[in-house]
Design an enzyme around this catalytic site. Structure first.
Site, PDB file in Angstrom:
ATOM      1  N   PHE A  11       0.822  -1.203   0.000  1.00  0.00           N
ATOM      2  CA  PHE A  11       0.000   0.000   0.000  1.00  0.00           C
ATOM      3  C   PHE A  11       0.859   1.258   0.000  1.00  0.00           C
ATOM      4  O   PHE A  11       0.824   2.075  -0.944  1.00  0.00           O
ATOM      5  CB  PHE A  11      -0.924  -0.073   1.222  1.00  0.00           C
ATOM      6  CG  PHE A  11      -1.615   1.219   1.587  1.00  0.00           C
ATOM      7  CD1 PHE A  11      -2.133   2.063   0.615  1.00  0.00           C
ATOM      8  CD2 PHE A  11      -1.768   1.565   2.919  1.00  0.00           C
ATOM      9  CE1 PHE A  11      -2.780   3.249   0.968  1.00  0.00           C
ATOM     10  CE2 PHE A  11      -2.414   2.736   3.274  1.00  0.00           C
ATOM     11  CZ  PHE A  11      -2.918   3.589   2.305  1.00  0.00           C
ATOM     12  N   TYR A 181       3.093  -6.278  16.775  1.00  0.00           N
ATOM     13  CA  TYR A 181       3.559  -5.433  15.675  1.00  0.00           C
ATOM     14  C   TYR A 181       4.346  -4.245  16.202  1.00  0.00           C
ATOM     15  O   TYR A 181       5.426  -3.917  15.689  1.00  0.00           O
ATOM     16  CB  TYR A 181       2.364  -4.966  14.852  1.00  0.00           C
ATOM     17  CG  TYR A 181       2.676  -3.888  13.840  1.00  0.00           C
ATOM     18  CD1 TYR A 181       3.605  -4.100  12.819  1.00  0.00           C
ATOM     19  CD2 TYR A 181       2.039  -2.654  13.890  1.00  0.00           C
ATOM     20  CE1 TYR A 181       3.885  -3.123  11.887  1.00  0.00           C
ATOM     21  CE2 TYR A 181       2.310  -1.664  12.960  1.00  0.00           C
ATOM     22  CZ  TYR A 181       3.230  -1.901  11.960  1.00  0.00           C
ATOM     23  OH  TYR A 181       3.521  -0.925  11.040  1.00  0.00           O
TER      24      TYR A 181
END
Length: 352
Positions: A11, A181
């Protein structure tokens, strides 16, 4: 300049390729096309089609060394994103994000490449900055399951127990990652800092806030909140908003993020910072609530109004609002796309 962009099919990475190619750089687009990220979608449309493409996992040292041949710089976007669906994801995240970064940095050292821009994230902060009317800037008490279940979502002051208000987070704020993450992104910064000091260079670590825009992956469990809202709306369903929707974030358009990368690359060669990582918030500077994001997308798309669920996730934080001043002072970067305009554009585009 010949620039290797990792995560170039992703992205954000694909927009970075577009931006650098338009600026006249020779771009090598490197991506592992991991199935859990790309779902066999392959390379996106855009200027990336004109770049030299290499499919390779960053953990493959031979492939990375070959990709770096003749390069002058690296813009490192590759990352497995999202909270991590399960603690069993720990090895996957640490391998893709941290081992991959370590292999890349070692290959750069062997190749003599000392120019790097690192994609980091707001998640390294954990909770944002808070201010108590009596005690000033404080580190709030952790939110407990009991409080969250009772819909008491706002953090409290550790000194007096009073509610605290959010403040803008500067780059020197404490770093308290709360998810798998987030822990790997902080590790990326730490590894890069060690490499940069060893190489005698400064590296801009761009701490992205909530990025949105064209090419957002919608049907992925690793997607961010805007993509999740848009997926629900595309399916004719009401977007689901956790907690009470008053969580504050900074939503920044992906084209602004790509431009920040180009500016950071241009500024790296002549910067006067001491060796190490120089973190910079990349944000719009115009905070909005999560509820606002859901309502704006739904209204612009003509979809169902959002549903406030009152539910919560243990790894979520309440408010993270960026201070944009350092990026403006160091790079001259100011976001060009206001959230209202960016969300209208996003709603008008066909879902990817």
């Amino acid at each position: 300049m010949r620039v290797v962009v990792t995560g170039a099919a992703g992205f954000i990475g694909s927009h970075v390729v577009d931006e650098l190619t338009a600026a006249g750089h020779e771009v090598v687009a490197l991506d592992g096309l991991l199935p859990q990220v790309h779902h066999d979608r392959g390379w996106p449309e855009g200027r990336a089609v004109d770049a030299e493409r290499i499919v390779a996992d960053l953990r493959d040292s031979a492939a990375v060394a070959a990709a770096l041949a003749g390069a002058d710089a690296v813009v490192h976007q590759a990352s497995l994103v999202g909270h991590g669906l399960d603690l069993a994801d720990l090895p996957q995240y640490a391998g893709a994000n941290d081992l991959g970064t370590a292999v890349l940095l070692a290959a750069m050292h062997r190749s003599g490449i000392d120019t790097l821009v690192l994609a980091s994230s707001m998640v390294v902060y954990g909770e944002g900055r808070y201010r108590c009317s009596s005690h000033g800037v404080v580190e709030p008490l952790p939110r407990t399951h009991t409080e969250l279940t009772a819909a008491r979502f706002d953090p409290r002051c550790p000194g007096c127990g009073a509610a605290v208000r959010w403040d803008r987070v500067p780059e020197d704020a404490a770093l308290r990652p709360t998810s798998v993450y987030a822990a790997t992104k902080l590790a990326q910064e730490s590894l890069t800092g060690a490499w940069a000091r060893g190489m005698g260079v400064a590296v801009f670590a761009l701490r992205y806030h909530n990025v949105y825009g064209p090419r957002m992956p919608l049907r992925s469990p690793y997607s961010g909140v805007v993509a999740l809202f848009r997926t629900r709306i595309a399916d004719g369903l009401a977007p689901l908003v956790l907690e009470d929707g008053d969580q504050m974030r900074d939503f920044v358009h992906v084209r602004d993020v790509a431009r920040a990368n180009r500016m950071a690359l241009a500024a790296t060669a002549g910067n006067q910072h001491p060796p190490g990582v120089v973190p910079l918030n990349v944000c719009s500077g115009q905070p909005r609530s999560v509820g606002w994001a859901a309502e704006t997308l739904a209204a612009a798309s003509g979809g169902p109004s959002p549903t406030i669920t009152g539910e919560y996730r243990a790894a979520d934080v309440r408010h993270v609002v960026a201070d944009p001043r350092r990026a403006r002072e160091v790079l001259g970067f100011t976001a060009a796309v206001a959230p209202e305009e960016g969300f209208r554009q996003l709603a008008a585009e066909p879902p990817d």
